[in-house]
Motif scaffolding. Structure first.
Motif, PDB file in Angstrom:
ATOM      1  N   GLY A 121       0.783  -1.229   0.000  1.00 51.23           N
ATOM      2  CA  GLY A 121       0.000   0.000   0.000  1.00 51.23           C
ATOM      3  C   GLY A 121       0.813   1.275   0.000  1.00 51.23           C
ATOM      4  O   GLY A 121       0.306   2.348   0.333  1.00 51.23           O
ATOM      5  N   GLY A 137      -0.628  -5.938   2.988  1.00 46.45           N
ATOM      6  CA  GLY A 137       0.396  -6.494   3.874  1.00 46.45           C
ATOM      7  C   GLY A 137       1.738  -6.513   3.189  1.00 46.45           C
ATOM      8  O   GLY A 137       1.824  -6.360   1.968  1.00 46.45           O
ATOM      9  N   TYR A 190       9.872  16.215 -20.686  1.00 47.50           N
ATOM     10  CA  TYR A 190       8.674  16.122 -21.545  1.00 47.50           C
ATOM     11  C   TYR A 190       7.510  16.858 -20.920  1.00 47.50           C
ATOM     12  O   TYR A 190       7.488  17.140 -19.713  1.00 47.50           O
ATOM     13  N   GLY A 199       8.273   9.481  -7.641  1.00 46.87           N
ATOM     14  CA  GLY A 199       8.094   8.028  -7.553  1.00 46.87           C
ATOM     15  C   GLY A 199       9.403   7.352  -7.875  1.00 46.87           C
ATOM     16  O   GLY A 199      10.367   7.997  -8.315  1.00 46.87           O
ATOM     17  N   LEU A 236       3.710   1.439 -20.252  1.00 43.73           N
ATOM     18  CA  LEU A 236       3.678   0.909 -21.625  1.00 43.73           C
ATOM     19  C   LEU A 236       3.674  -0.612 -21.629  1.00 43.73           C
ATOM     20  O   LEU A 236       2.929  -1.243 -22.384  1.00 43.73           O
TER      21      LEU A 236
END
Ligand code: FAD
Length: 321
Positions: free
Chosen positions: A32, A154, A208, A261, A292
């Motif tokens: 999570g 978990g 980009y 991220g 992709l």
């Protein structure tokens, strides 16, 4: 349980759905955390992502061909096959882009020159597109629920603890903590600007722009920062610099959001797709291209689990390479 997928990012969910639709009882275990799949830009760029010919090209092109049907089955996920535009502003950038055009045309791929006032060279790649990766994640979760996939919250401490006939390792940047694989996190930061979005994805200036509804997304940094996903001031400044070069004036628009991220990197930049040991399959290390590559990865996982012929030669992607 027939199969347990460790990791509930786009790779894990796409694989779980495919396995459930092939008639297996499937569960996903996910910690999570914020995931790469949520943080991504959603560009579907098989040609843009291969500056030189590598096995990634065929894998990416096969996946892009699967996208229209795959996305349509999942619902409204912002899939657009509208092509991408590459801009070069300096001699060096133009040389690099020209080299890419040369080998891609020789390989029979489509690349079109466009006129774009400020750029030295502008190339359009018609066989590319984008998807809203956050909508895609939600749609995949819903499709998994409909297909009977059980999603457990978990953390898996060791793969041996997982009781199932087949275990599929899809733990993104954390995969190396569960198996002897060289997968490492490469942080990417992005911002969302309250600026009129471009017509299609625009590459250039080392980054980009991506149209996302009424917003313009700007990406992305590429940093070795361990597992730290905190966005930084330096990252924000770099991204505003990209915006200024690709769409002058947009850098003065309000910054609506700023996030980061972790891309699951591998030493050769290729994903890891294959059998790790009896009953354990690895589908990880998708680095800059996991959005992709989700549909083709799911097909490959299905073939490996059922002992069928995969859709392409997996030798370049073997875990033991
Ligand atoms: C800024 C940025 C921009 C990007 N842009 C694009 C793009 O435009 N196009 C593209 O194709 N790709 C893009 N990517 C790459 C793409 O996001 C990744 O390749 C892809 O999301 C990887 O998916 P994944 O499911 O393997 O990993 P993740 O999405 O990271 O999911 C892994 C999951 O495994 C869980 N997990 C880890 N360890 C355990 C454990 N021990 N127990 C239980 N659960 C565990 C984590 O909590 C996580 O939920 C981008 C990435 C970033 C960061």
């Amino acid at each position: 349980m027939d199969a347990v997928v460790v990791g509930g990012g786009i790779i894990g969910l796409a694989s779980a759905l495919e396995l459930a639709e092939s008639g297996l009882d499937v569960a996903v275990i996910d910690r999570g955390d914020p995931q790469a799949s949520w943080a991504a830009a959603g560009i579907l760029g098989p040609q843009s992502e291969t500056a030189q010919p590598t096995p990634l090209l065929e894998l990416g092109r096969l996946s892009f061909q699967l996208y229209p049907q795959w996305a349509a089955r999942l619902g409204e996920v912002g899939f657009r096959a509208g092509g991408t535009l590459h801009l070069a502003f300096t001699d060096e950038e133009a040389l690099q882009l020209e080299a890419m055009r040369r080998w891609q045309l020789a390989a029979g791929l489509r690349v079109e020159e466009r006129k774009q006032g400020r750029a030295q060279l502008a190339l359009f790649f018609p066989d590319e597109g984008q998807v809203d990766n956050r909508k895609l994640l939600e749609a995949l979760k819903a499709a998994c629920a409909r297909a009977g996939v059980e999603v457990r919250r978990g953390a898996v401490a060791a793969l041996d603890e997982v009781k199932a006939r087949h275990v599929v390792l899809c733990a993104g940047s954390w995969s190396g903590q569960l198996a002897p694989l060289n997968v490492f996190p490469v942080r990417g930061q992005m911002i969302a600007l309250d600026a009129p979005p471009p017509e299609c994805v625009v590459f250039g200036a080392g980054g980009y722009l991506v149209p996302r509804g009424a917003r313009t997304l700007v990406g992305a940094t590429s940093e070795q920062a361990g597992f730290d996903i905190a966005p930084t001031e330096a990252g924000r400044a770099w991204l505003l610099g990209v915006a200024a070069r690709l769409q002058p004036g947009s850098e003065r628009a309000p910054v609506l959001d700023h996030w980061a991220g972790l891309r699951p990197g591998t030493p050769d930049g290729l994903p890891i797709l294959g059998v790790l040991k009896s009953g354990v399959i690895a589908a990880t290390g998708h680095f800059r291209n996991g959005i992709l590559l989700a549909p083709i990865t799911a097909r490959i996982v299905r073939a490996l689990v059922h002992g069928e012929k995969p859709p392409l030669d997996l030798a370049p992607f073997q875990p033991q390479r």
